[in-house]
Design a protein around this motif. Sequence first.
Motif, PDB file in Angstrom:
ATOM      1  N   ARG A 338     -13.605  96.289  89.876  1.00 21.51           N
ATOM      2  CA  ARG A 338     -13.070  94.946  90.119  1.00 21.51           C
ATOM      3  C   ARG A 338     -13.546  94.381  91.452  1.00 21.51           C
ATOM      4  O   ARG A 338     -13.860  93.193  91.566  1.00 21.51           O
ATOM      5  CB  ARG A 338     -11.538  94.965  90.065  1.00 21.51           C
ATOM      6  N   GLU A 342     -15.794  91.006  91.882  1.00 25.92           N
ATOM      7  CA  GLU A 342     -15.349  89.888  92.710  1.00 25.92           C
ATOM      8  C   GLU A 342     -16.389  89.547  93.774  1.00 25.92           C
ATOM      9  O   GLU A 342     -16.679  88.361  94.033  1.00 25.92           O
ATOM     10  CB  GLU A 342     -14.016  90.224  93.365  1.00 25.92           C
ATOM     11  N   ARG A 345     -19.211  87.831  92.084  1.00 27.23           N
ATOM     12  CA  ARG A 345     -18.834  86.463  91.716  1.00 27.23           C
ATOM     13  C   ARG A 345     -18.907  85.543  92.930  1.00 27.23           C
ATOM     14  O   ARG A 345     -19.410  84.414  92.841  1.00 27.23           O
ATOM     15  CB  ARG A 345     -17.419  86.453  91.140  1.00 27.23           C
TER      16      ARG A 345
END
Length: 353
Positions: A338, A342, A345
């Motif tokens: 995760r 992130e 992104r």
Amino acid sequence: MDTVADKPVAAGQEILVVDADDQVVRGLDKLLTRVGMIVTGTHDPVRARDQLLNKFFAVALVDADTPTPGGGIELLQFARDKSPLTSVVIMTARKSYETAVRAFRAGAADVVLKEPDVVPYLRERVVEAATDIKATADRNSLLEEVAESHEEFLRRMRDVAREALDLEDRVAGRTVADGGDDMASVSVVLVDDDQEALPKLERVLTGAAGWHFRAALTGGEALDVVTQMRPQIVIVKEDLPDLPGSMVVNTVKASAPDAVTLLYSPPGRSGRTGEIKLVDASREMSLVASYAEPGQLVGPLNEIREALRQKSKERRYLQSFRQRHFEFLQRYNGIKTRLKEELDRRKKAKFSI
């Protein structure tokens, strides 16, 4: 009294001002310096482009008509391409709907009229943009620090687990001979058509325990033996009666990739010395440049055995760590995935603003 002017809200942030009017540049320099910003002003778009390429500016204030009407939009597009994190505010003296539309479509953060009563808003807008960029950079930095800390924590856990396993072995009295180490016994295949080659090697290793040798007189026999016993070390003579030694080594590497393979040429009858080479991933590295007698193999073989022992211990540590901390590792890998998603992104987002 406006409190923003009294506090360094965005202290240290660098601002680029591009305007053909020197009075505007000086006025904005004074205005923004009061809130702790560092201002670089210019009337030359060429210099402005050079500045954008070589320094990061949190905000660029660009006059829409510098150096010619609409010229500021071109600089805006350049800034969005070369410095995507820079927030660009277009200034214009013309109340033109077309100018505003072009600026926003090109990626302007705002379009502000060059009028005295708009100055407080302009200052607030610059402070806000600079603060937002700093907060974004801080969040990204924090995420990267968290990811690095997770990796460091896992490394430390593995080190503690390694020490604990070693302590368990000592307390239980487990030694190399009875399972404390997978390399208590090392199997070696010697491929040489000289039937005396193996006895000579065994004699020089007489005092060393744990060596188990198997002879193969041809390349074909060697491949059969390797398939059956999966040895840790394979020593191959270069000139064999049926196959080139290099071909045998390559085939061994394909069928038993973990095996350490040595390719050697024995000394010649005329006093010519031979050579021993380590073959790894299609590369050959000389271990003994002048090979004259089997005793010269003792040192390299012991070094290889120690390297195999360390590799075996690491494999055992890792297996034990996975078994004991399976649920933790699942959670850890989930968090790591995760965090990476992130960060990826955010990196993509900053280039598509």
